[in-house]
Design an enzyme around this catalytic site. Structure first.
Site, short mmCIF file in Angstrom:
data_model
loop_
_atom_site.label_atom_id
_atom_site.label_comp_id
_atom_site.label_asym_id
_atom_site.label_seq_id
_atom_site.Cartn_x
_atom_site.Cartn_y
_atom_site.Cartn_z
N SER A 40 61.25 39.68 9.76
CA SER A 40 61.94 39.38 8.49
C SER A 40 61.43 40.34 7.43
O SER A 40 60.27 40.76 7.47
CB SER A 40 61.62 37.95 8.05
OG SER A 40 62.09 37.72 6.73
N TYR A 98 56.35 30.97 6.55
CA TYR A 98 57.32 31.80 7.25
C TYR A 98 56.93 33.28 7.17
O TYR A 98 56.90 34.00 8.19
CB TYR A 98 58.70 31.57 6.65
CG TYR A 98 59.83 32.33 7.31
CD1 TYR A 98 60.35 31.92 8.53
CD2 TYR A 98 60.38 33.45 6.69
CE1 TYR A 98 61.40 32.61 9.12
CE2 TYR A 98 61.42 34.15 7.27
CZ TYR A 98 61.93 33.73 8.49
OH TYR A 98 62.97 34.42 9.08
N1 LIG Z 1 69.18 34.06 8.97
C1 LIG Z 1 68.39 34.76 8.17
O1 LIG Z 1 68.65 34.89 6.96
C2 LIG Z 1 67.17 35.46 8.75
C3 LIG Z 1 66.49 36.37 7.93
C4 LIG Z 1 65.37 37.03 8.43
C5 LIG Z 1 64.94 36.78 9.72
N2 LIG Z 1 65.61 35.88 10.50
C6 LIG Z 1 65.09 35.64 11.85
O2 LIG Z 1 66.09 35.88 12.81
C7 LIG Z 1 65.83 35.10 13.97
C8 LIG Z 1 67.10 34.36 14.35
O3 LIG Z 1 67.38 33.43 13.31
P1 LIG Z 1 68.84 32.85 13.01
O4 LIG Z 1 69.15 33.19 11.60
O5 LIG Z 1 69.76 33.24 14.10
O6 LIG Z 1 68.48 31.29 13.04
P2 LIG Z 1 69.11 30.10 13.89
O7 LIG Z 1 68.43 28.90 13.35
O8 LIG Z 1 70.59 30.20 13.90
O9 LIG Z 1 68.59 30.41 15.38
C9 LIG Z 1 67.25 30.27 15.78
C10 LIG Z 1 67.24 29.92 17.24
O10 LIG Z 1 65.87 29.81 17.68
C11 LIG Z 1 65.80 28.72 18.55
N3 LIG Z 1 64.44 28.18 18.60
C12 LIG Z 1 63.75 27.58 17.60
N4 LIG Z 1 62.57 27.14 18.05
C13 LIG Z 1 62.49 27.49 19.37
C14 LIG Z 1 61.52 27.30 20.37
N5 LIG Z 1 60.37 26.65 20.12
N6 LIG Z 1 61.77 27.80 21.61
C15 LIG Z 1 62.94 28.43 21.89
N7 LIG Z 1 63.91 28.64 20.96
C16 LIG Z 1 63.68 28.16 19.72
C17 LIG Z 1 66.75 27.69 17.95
O11 LIG Z 1 67.09 26.67 18.88
C18 LIG Z 1 67.91 28.56 17.53
O12 LIG Z 1 68.88 28.69 18.56
C19 LIG Z 1 64.68 34.16 13.62
O13 LIG Z 1 63.47 34.66 14.14
C20 LIG Z 1 64.65 34.21 12.11
O14 LIG Z 1 63.38 33.91 11.58
C21 LIG Z 1 66.72 35.22 10.05
#
Ligand SMILES: NC(=O)c1ccc[n+]([C@@H]2O[C@H](COP(=O)([O-])OP(=O)(O)OC[C@H]3O[C@@H](n4cnc5c(N)ncnc54)[C@H](O)[C@@H]3O)[C@@H](O)[C@H]2O)c1
Length: 232
Positions: A115, A128
């Site tokens: 991130s 986070y």
């Molecule tokens: N959406 C944003 O704005 C954003 C910004 C920066 C970084 N990210 C990062 O991108 C990545 C994807 O996030 P996203 O936005 O698709 O979120 P999301 O919540 O849509 O998806 C996250 C996925 O991780 C899975 N997950 C959570 N805990 C888990 C575990 N213990 N074991 C296996 N799977 C697990 C969830 O079931 C979910 O399918 C994450 O690492 C998040 O931190 C997202």
């Protein structure tokens, strides 16, 4: 070629899975409830099974993640521990399991989705941001150790991306506009390119770093945030 994608059921993980499938990979997803990345035993058993049944893992994308918000002084022990367990230890467990198997084959590429918060201070995001900084540093160190084995490790650092993780924070109609225009009272600049990212924007960067077009790129952190962290 097999690509393993954690968090494959989530917004970014699903977009990455689609993109890699288009690129010719056979994608194997790892997500709850089948595999919990916080459990090294579950991860080891899953990677073992994938390699036995499907074949060698050529690419790994660490996209599983959780977001627990709250002011640093009010964070519970549970929120801190859960955030580090998934976002930092999860990356360690899965990367270790896959990298050990890549080393003798002298081939492979790993991308961790971290991130832009890992290096830009944000209110209510201390756990986070710390967890993502750890995942970023781990992935770069792994890349240094694996370089001699021909394995590349990089990071993609998204900003606000329209997935359930982001929309879960939206409490009203102004939330999207605030993300884009910024919130000076929270010391948060907006997004110079004028929109939040779509999951496909992040997936494109991940696919590039896994591809042969990135054959001489390792230990890098590629920000995909429309300029929100001002190039820092
Ligand atoms: N959406 C944003 O704005 C954003 C910004 C920066 C970084 N990210 C990062 O991108 C990545 C994807 O996030 P996203 O936005 O698709 O979120 P999301 O919540 O849509 O998806 C996250 C996925 O991780 C899975 N997950 C959570 N805990 C888990 C575990 N213990 N074991 C296996 N799977 C697990 C969830 O079931 C979910 O399918 C994450 O690492 C998040 O931190 C997202």
């Amino acid at each position: 070629m097999i690509a393993l994608v954690t968090g494959a059921a989530g917004g970014i993980g699903a977009a990455v899975s689609r993109r890699l499938t288009d690129d010719g990979f056979t994608v194997v997803g790892m997500d709850l409830p089948d595999v919990d990345v916080t459990s090294s035993e579950q991860v080891e058993a899953f990677v073992d099974r994938v390699e036995a049944v499907r074949g060698p893992v050529a690419a790994l994308v660490n996209a599983a993640g959780i977001l627990r918000t709250g002011r640093a002084v009010e964070l519970s022990d549970g929120d801190w521990a859960a955030t580090l367990a998934v976002n930092s230890s999860g990356v360690f467990h899965v990367s270790r399991a896959v990298a050990r198997r890549m080393i003798p084959r002298r081939a492979g590429a790993i991308v961790t989705v971290a991130s832009n918060a890992s290096r830009t201070a944000r209110q209510n995001m201390a756990a986070y941001a710390a967890s993502k900084a750890a995942a970023t540093a781990f992935t770069k160190c792994l890349g240094l150790e694996l370089a001699e084995h021909g394995i590349r490790c990089n990071v993609v650092a998204p900003g606000s991306t329209e997935t359930p993780m982001l929309t879960g924070l939206w409490d009203g109609s102004d939330a999207l506009r605030t993300s884009v225009e910024g919130a000076p009272g929270a010391y948060r600049v907006g997004i110079p390119l004028g929109r939040v990212a779509q999951p496909s924007d992040v997936a494109d960067a991940v696919a590039f770093l896994l591809s042969e077009r990135a054959a001489h790129i390792t230990m890098q952190d590629l920000t995909v945030d429309g300029g929100a962290s001002l190039g820092v």
